[in-house]
Design a protein around this motif. Structure first.
Motif, PDB file in Angstrom:
ATOM      1  N   HIS A 189       0.743  -1.246  -0.112  1.00 54.79           N
ATOM      2  CA  HIS A 189      -0.138   0.016  -0.062  1.00 54.79           C
ATOM      3  C   HIS A 189       0.795   0.952   0.060  1.00 54.79           C
ATOM      4  CE1 HIS A 189      -3.385  -2.874   1.753  1.00 54.79           C
ATOM      5  NE2 HIS A 189      -3.885  -1.946   0.744  1.00 54.79           N
ATOM      6  N   ASN A 202      -2.740   4.578   5.279  1.00 48.57           N
ATOM      7  CA  ASN A 202      -3.462   5.565   4.657  1.00 48.57           C
ATOM      8  C   ASN A 202      -3.611   6.525   5.891  1.00 48.57           C
ATOM      9  OD1 ASN A 202      -5.671   6.732   3.699  1.00 48.57           O
ATOM     10  ND2 ASN A 202      -7.081   5.194   4.011  1.00 48.57           N
ATOM     11  N   LYS A 237      -7.341   6.865  -3.592  1.00 46.46           N
ATOM     12  CA  LYS A 237      -7.481   5.564  -2.898  1.00 46.46           C
ATOM     13  C   LYS A 237      -8.953   5.051  -2.495  1.00 46.46           C
ATOM     14  CE  LYS A 237      -4.054   6.025   0.068  1.00 46.46           C
ATOM     15  NZ  LYS A 237      -3.210   5.647   0.896  1.00 46.46           N
ATOM     16  N   ILE A 278     -11.115   3.394  -0.043  1.00 39.65           N
ATOM     17  CA  ILE A 278     -11.074   3.087   1.752  1.00 39.65           C
ATOM     18  C   ILE A 278     -12.362   2.153   1.876  1.00 39.65           C
ATOM     19  CG2 ILE A 278     -10.267   5.174   1.955  1.00 39.65           C
ATOM     20  CD1 ILE A 278     -13.078   6.240   2.962  1.00 39.65           C
ATOM     21  N   ASN A 303      -6.846  -1.125   4.544  1.00 37.32           N
ATOM     22  CA  ASN A 303      -6.593   0.228   4.004  1.00 37.32           C
ATOM     23  C   ASN A 303      -7.466   1.046   4.683  1.00 37.32           C
ATOM     24  OD1 ASN A 303      -4.982   1.537   2.168  1.00 37.32           O
ATOM     25  ND2 ASN A 303      -6.449   1.695   0.554  1.00 37.32           N
ATOM     26  N   GLU A 336      -8.081   4.232   7.380  1.00 45.71           N
ATOM     27  CA  GLU A 336      -7.234   5.585   7.758  1.00 45.71           C
ATOM     28  C   GLU A 336      -6.803   5.588   9.171  1.00 45.71           C
ATOM     29  OE1 GLU A 336      -8.325   9.637   5.994  1.00 45.71           O
ATOM     30  OE2 GLU A 336      -9.310   9.684   8.175  1.00 45.71           O
TER      31      GLU A 336
END
Length: 304
Positions: free
Chosen positions: A37, A41, A82, A84, A188, A190
């Protein structure tokens, strides 16, 4: 006290190699996920700029390149685009290194996508703007706060018990943090200041669970081993506190999972981190912390 398990004689220490292997495997998976990744994130709290979270009506994954090109044409620099959360949610996060007064940046992005990508309608869920200097300071402060809390715990437990107990209580806390980070990287999700708050909450919860078991071990060691091995005393202490551990963990788990299922979007990531932390913290207390204590004793006896 309510007893869920009575007179249990599980040999938890016997599973230490399996526990170590499982933990190492999960953490390695996390490392691979972070590499794939290209980092975590990170929220706008840490990177600065303007972040928009949008939910599209239809899947957009084949059009990510087109969306990126549309935003790039606005002149806000190279955007980070991206997905999420779960893929089926059709949620997109766009971050650009541009701040402006009011909602100029977010409106420009919304208008551009509405005009040049009309085949897939969307709604803006969230907009955040943070300056790069503040973002850097927040990132540094978050890392420092986490490290200092772990050092403080090591000192506290070291004085309350002794050094082996202190080390055996802190290493699993690093483990809990890494596994929780692994889950967030795999999904992924935050990493924000709210997530850091969740990590510190997990550290406190896991430590409390560990202290309960360590207190029982110390009580059982007061009069010496009396013909028992140190491993037998540790195993016995875990079994004696097992009901308390399970009841406390399940109670906390029900609340955190309910928050994840029924709570607002603003609290879902916090609730998920807490849910993962409760499960992992209980596991690490029983299998990791106590196994480290036994391993230390085998190298340098804690009680003779």
């Amino acid at each position: 006290m309510l007893q869920v398990f009575k007179n249990t004689k599980f040999d938890f220490i016997r599973c230490q190699k399996i526990a170590y292997s499982a933990s190492i495997l999960v953490i390695l998976i996390g490392v691979v996920s972070v590499i794939m990744h290209r980092g975590f994130n990170l929220s706008v709290d840490f990177i600065g700029g303007t972040t928009m979270q949008m939910k599209f009506e239809k899947p957009f994954h084949d059009d990510l390149g087109k969306i990126r090109d549309i935003i790039s044409e606005l002149g806000f620099g190279s955007p980070e685009v991206k997905t999420i959360g779960q893929v089926v949610n059709n949620e997109l996060q766009v971050t650009v290194g541009k701040q402006a007064e009011g909602d100029i940046v977010s409106k420009s992005i919304k208008n551009a996508l509405t005009e040049k990508y009309p085949e897939n309608s969307f709604e803006v869920r969230r907009v955040e703007t943070v300056g790069p200097k503040i973002g850097g300071e927040l990132k540094r402060d978050a890392i420092v706060a986490t490290i200092l809390s772990l050092i403080a715990i090591l000192i506290y437990v070291g004085f309350r018990f002794n050094l082996p107990f202190g080390v055996a209580s802190v290493i699993p806390l690093f483990h809990d943090v890494l596994v929780t980070l692994t889950v967030f990287s795999l999904l992924n999700l935050e990493v924000s200041l709210t997530f850091i708050a969740a990590l510190l909450t997990i550290v406190g919860y896991s430590l409390n669970d560990t202290i309960v078991i360590f207190d029982r071990i110390r009580e059982n060691l007061k009069n010496g081993l009396k013909g028992k091995s140190f491993t037998d005393v540790v195993n016995g202490s875990i079994n004696q506190t097992l009901s308390r551990t399970i009841i406390t963990s399940l109670t906390t788990l029900f609340v955190s999972f309910a928050l994840y299922l029924l709570g607002s979007d603003a609290i879902k990531d916090f609730a998920l981190a807490l849910t993962v932390g409760v499960v992992v913290g209980t596991y690490s207390t029983i299998f990791i912390a106590t196994s480290i204590l036994v391993a230390w004793h085998n190298k340098k006896p804690i009680v003779k």
